[in-house]
Design a protein around this motif. Structure first.
Motif, PDB file in Angstrom:
ATOM      1  N   PRO A   1     -45.679 -37.777 -73.151  1.00  0.00           N
ATOM      2  CA  PRO A   1     -46.813 -37.151 -72.825  1.00  0.00           C
ATOM      3  C   PRO A   1     -46.614 -35.950 -71.802  1.00  0.00           C
ATOM      4  CG  PRO A   1     -46.873 -39.640 -72.049  1.00  0.00           C
ATOM      5  CD  PRO A   1     -45.423 -38.947 -72.831  1.00  0.00           C
ATOM      6  N   GLY A   2     -45.356 -35.749 -71.302  1.00  0.00           N
ATOM      7  CA  GLY A   2     -45.223 -34.473 -70.234  1.00  0.00           C
ATOM      8  C   GLY A   2     -44.811 -33.515 -71.275  1.00  0.00           C
ATOM      9  N   ILE A   3     -44.115 -33.647 -72.362  1.00  0.00           N
ATOM     10  CA  ILE A   3     -43.621 -32.704 -73.412  1.00  0.00           C
ATOM     11  C   ILE A   3     -45.263 -32.257 -74.023  1.00  0.00           C
ATOM     12  CG2 ILE A   3     -42.684 -32.151 -75.510  1.00  0.00           C
ATOM     13  CD1 ILE A   3     -40.514 -34.463 -74.526  1.00  0.00           C
ATOM     14  N   ALA A   4     -45.813 -33.060 -74.395  1.00  0.00           N
ATOM     15  CA  ALA A   4     -47.067 -32.661 -75.109  1.00  0.00           C
ATOM     16  C   ALA A   4     -48.096 -31.966 -74.058  1.00  0.00           C
ATOM     17  CB  ALA A   4     -48.171 -33.968 -75.670  1.00  0.00           C
ATOM     18  N   GLY A   5     -47.969 -32.027 -72.789  1.00  0.00           N
ATOM     19  CA  GLY A   5     -48.962 -31.390 -71.789  1.00  0.00           C
ATOM     20  C   GLY A   5     -48.174 -30.043 -71.132  1.00  0.00           C
ATOM     21  N   LEU A   6     -47.167 -29.828 -71.540  1.00  0.00           N
ATOM     22  CA  LEU A   6     -46.396 -28.593 -70.916  1.00  0.00           C
ATOM     23  C   LEU A   6     -47.032 -27.521 -71.106  1.00  0.00           C
ATOM     24  CD1 LEU A   6     -43.873 -27.868 -69.498  1.00  0.00           C
ATOM     25  CD2 LEU A   6     -42.768 -27.694 -71.458  1.00  0.00           C
ATOM     26  N   SER A   7     -47.526 -27.070 -72.511  1.00  0.00           N
ATOM     27  CA  SER A   7     -48.214 -25.689 -72.651  1.00  0.00           C
ATOM     28  C   SER A   7     -49.346 -25.661 -71.865  1.00  0.00           C
ATOM     29  CB  SER A   7     -48.489 -25.785 -74.167  1.00  0.00           C
ATOM     30  OG  SER A   7     -49.149 -24.508 -74.231  1.00  0.00           O
ATOM     31  N   ALA A   8     -50.210 -26.476 -71.803  1.00  0.00           N
ATOM     32  CA  ALA A   8     -51.517 -26.621 -71.044  1.00  0.00           C
ATOM     33  C   ALA A   8     -51.162 -26.392 -69.280  1.00  0.00           C
ATOM     34  CB  ALA A   8     -52.322 -27.738 -70.804  1.00  0.00           C
ATOM     35  N   GLY A   9     -50.085 -27.102 -68.998  1.00  0.00           N
ATOM     36  CA  GLY A   9     -49.629 -27.004 -67.493  1.00  0.00           C
ATOM     37  C   GLY A   9     -49.055 -25.443 -67.388  1.00  0.00           C
ATOM     38  N   ILE A  10     -48.416 -25.026 -68.321  1.00  0.00           N
ATOM     39  CA  ILE A  10     -48.036 -23.562 -67.784  1.00  0.00           C
ATOM     40  C   ILE A  10     -49.252 -22.629 -67.862  1.00  0.00           C
ATOM     41  CG2 ILE A  10     -46.655 -21.660 -68.933  1.00  0.00           C
ATOM     42  CD1 ILE A  10     -44.628 -24.016 -70.050  1.00  0.00           C
ATOM     43  N   ASP A  11     -50.031 -22.831 -68.790  1.00  0.00           N
ATOM     44  CA  ASP A  11     -51.312 -22.013 -68.713  1.00  0.00           C
ATOM     45  C   ASP A  11     -51.969 -22.156 -67.437  1.00  0.00           C
ATOM     46  OD1 ASP A  11     -50.769 -21.252 -71.571  1.00  0.00           O
ATOM     47  OD2 ASP A  11     -52.297 -22.716 -72.237  1.00  0.00           O
ATOM     48  N   GLU A  12     -52.161 -23.495 -66.768  1.00  0.00           N
ATOM     49  CA  GLU A  12     -52.873 -23.451 -65.537  1.00  0.00           C
ATOM     50  C   GLU A  12     -52.086 -22.857 -64.355  1.00  0.00           C
ATOM     51  OE1 GLU A  12     -56.007 -25.031 -62.987  1.00  0.00           O
ATOM     52  OE2 GLU A  12     -55.738 -24.521 -65.350  1.00  0.00           O
ATOM     53  N   VAL A  13     -50.795 -23.009 -64.417  1.00  0.00           N
ATOM     54  CA  VAL A  13     -49.866 -22.488 -63.357  1.00  0.00           C
ATOM     55  C   VAL A  13     -50.084 -20.886 -63.300  1.00  0.00           C
ATOM     56  CG1 VAL A  13     -47.550 -21.713 -62.773  1.00  0.00           C
ATOM     57  CG2 VAL A  13     -48.159 -24.203 -62.994  1.00  0.00           C
ATOM     58  N   MET A  14     -49.961 -20.338 -64.605  1.00  0.00           N
ATOM     59  CA  MET A  14     -50.060 -18.814 -64.921  1.00  0.00           C
ATOM     60  C   MET A  14     -51.586 -18.508 -64.448  1.00  0.00           C
ATOM     61  SD  MET A  14     -47.158 -17.946 -65.941  1.00  0.00           S
ATOM     62  CE  MET A  14     -47.233 -16.324 -66.464  1.00  0.00           C
ATOM     63  N   LYS A  15     -52.658 -19.084 -64.626  1.00  0.00           N
ATOM     64  CA  LYS A  15     -53.914 -18.787 -64.217  1.00  0.00           C
ATOM     65  C   LYS A  15     -54.242 -18.706 -62.960  1.00  0.00           C
ATOM     66  CE  LYS A  15     -57.862 -21.450 -64.448  1.00  0.00           C
ATOM     67  NZ  LYS A  15     -58.695 -22.202 -65.176  1.00  0.00           N
ATOM     68  N   ARG A  16     -53.511 -19.841 -61.983  1.00  0.00           N
ATOM     69  CA  ARG A  16     -53.919 -19.970 -60.577  1.00  0.00           C
ATOM     70  C   ARG A  16     -52.894 -19.227 -59.982  1.00  0.00           C
ATOM     71  NH1 ARG A  16     -58.037 -23.659 -58.930  1.00  0.00           N
ATOM     72  NH2 ARG A  16     -58.572 -24.792 -61.191  1.00  0.00           N
ATOM     73  N   GLY A  17     -51.662 -19.148 -60.300  1.00  0.00           N
ATOM     74  CA  GLY A  17     -50.434 -18.562 -59.792  1.00  0.00           C
ATOM     75  C   GLY A  17     -49.742 -19.382 -58.930  1.00  0.00           C
ATOM     76  N   VAL A  18     -48.379 -19.179 -59.001  1.00  0.00           N
ATOM     77  CA  VAL A  18     -47.438 -20.258 -58.110  1.00  0.00           C
ATOM     78  C   VAL A  18     -47.906 -20.145 -56.662  1.00  0.00           C
ATOM     79  CG1 VAL A  18     -44.857 -20.374 -57.597  1.00  0.00           C
ATOM     80  CG2 VAL A  18     -45.706 -20.141 -60.039  1.00  0.00           C
TER      81      VAL A  18
END
Length: 167
Positions: free
Chosen positions: A36-53
Motif C-alpha cells: 500500500p505504501g508503494i501504491a500511495g507514493l506518487s500521491a504522497g510526493i504530489d502532496e508534499v510538492m504542493k504543500r512544501g517540506v
C-alpha cells in the motif's frame, strides 16, 4: 554458501531479536513489502510538492513541541528523545510509569480508536541504550492533518489511562 550482507539492520518479523533470522527467505528480508505504501507514493510526493517540506515540518514541529510541553506536566509519564527545544520529527516515544506498553497500546486502540505502537519498534539496541529493553515504549506520531484539538484529546486520554491504572 551463505551470503554476507554489507549492511545489517532491522530484523523483520523478529523485531524483538538483535540479529537477523537464520532461516531463508526471512534472513534476507528485513520486513514485509509495503505494497500500500508503494501504491500511495506518487500521491504522497504530489502532496508534499504542493504543500512544501518546510510548511509540513513547521506544522508537525508545532504539534510536537506543544505535545512535549504538555506531557512534561503529567506526573508519571516519561518521554524519551531530545530536550524540548531541540527540533525533532513528530515522533514521541514515551511510557506511563508502572504500566505495560502493550496494554496501553491496546487500550488506546480498543477504547479510543487511536493507533499507538508499543514495544521495541524493530530497534532493540536503541531500547537497550535508553534503558527500555525490558518493555519498550509507546510511540506516537503526528502529521500534517493533525490538529491541536486532537493533541489535547490525546493528552486527556493519557491522563485518563494513567489515573485508571496507576492512580
Amino acid at each position: 554458501m551463505e551470503l554476507a550482507p554489507i549492511f545489517h539492520g532491522g530484523t523483520g518479523s523478529h523485531s524483538e531479536e538483535k540479529d537477523q533470522p537464520k532461516v531463508r527467505p526471512s534472513r534476507y528480508e528485513s520486513g514485509t513489502l509495503n505494497t500500500p505504501g508503494i501504491a500511495g507514493l506518487s500521491a504522497g510526493i504530489d502532496e508534499v510538492m504542493k504543500r512544501g517540506v518546510e510548511t509540513i515540518f513547521e506544522h508537525e514541529w508545532m504539534l510536537t513541541k506543544y505535545s512535549l510541553d504538555k506531557l512534561s506536566d503529567i506526573d508519571g509519564v516519561t518521554v524519551f528523545g531530545p530536550d524540548l527545544n531541540v527540533e525533532r520529527l513528530a515522533v514521541i516515544p514515551f511510557i506511563i510509569d508502572g504500566t505495560d506498553v502493550q496494554e496501553i497500546a491496546m487500550i488506546f486502540d480498543q477504547h479510543y480508536q487511536v493507533a499507538l505502537r508499543g514495544g521495541l519498534h524493530c530497534a532493540p539496541l536503541a531500547h537497550e541504550t535508553i534503558g527500555t529493553i525490558e518493555g519498550g515504549t509507546l510511540r506516537a506520531s503526528f502529521g500534517l492533518y493533525n490538529t491541536l484539538e486532537e493533541i489535547d484529546q490525546w493528552l486527556g486520554m493519557i491522563k485518563e489511562i494513567k489515573e485508571g491504572l496507576v492512580g
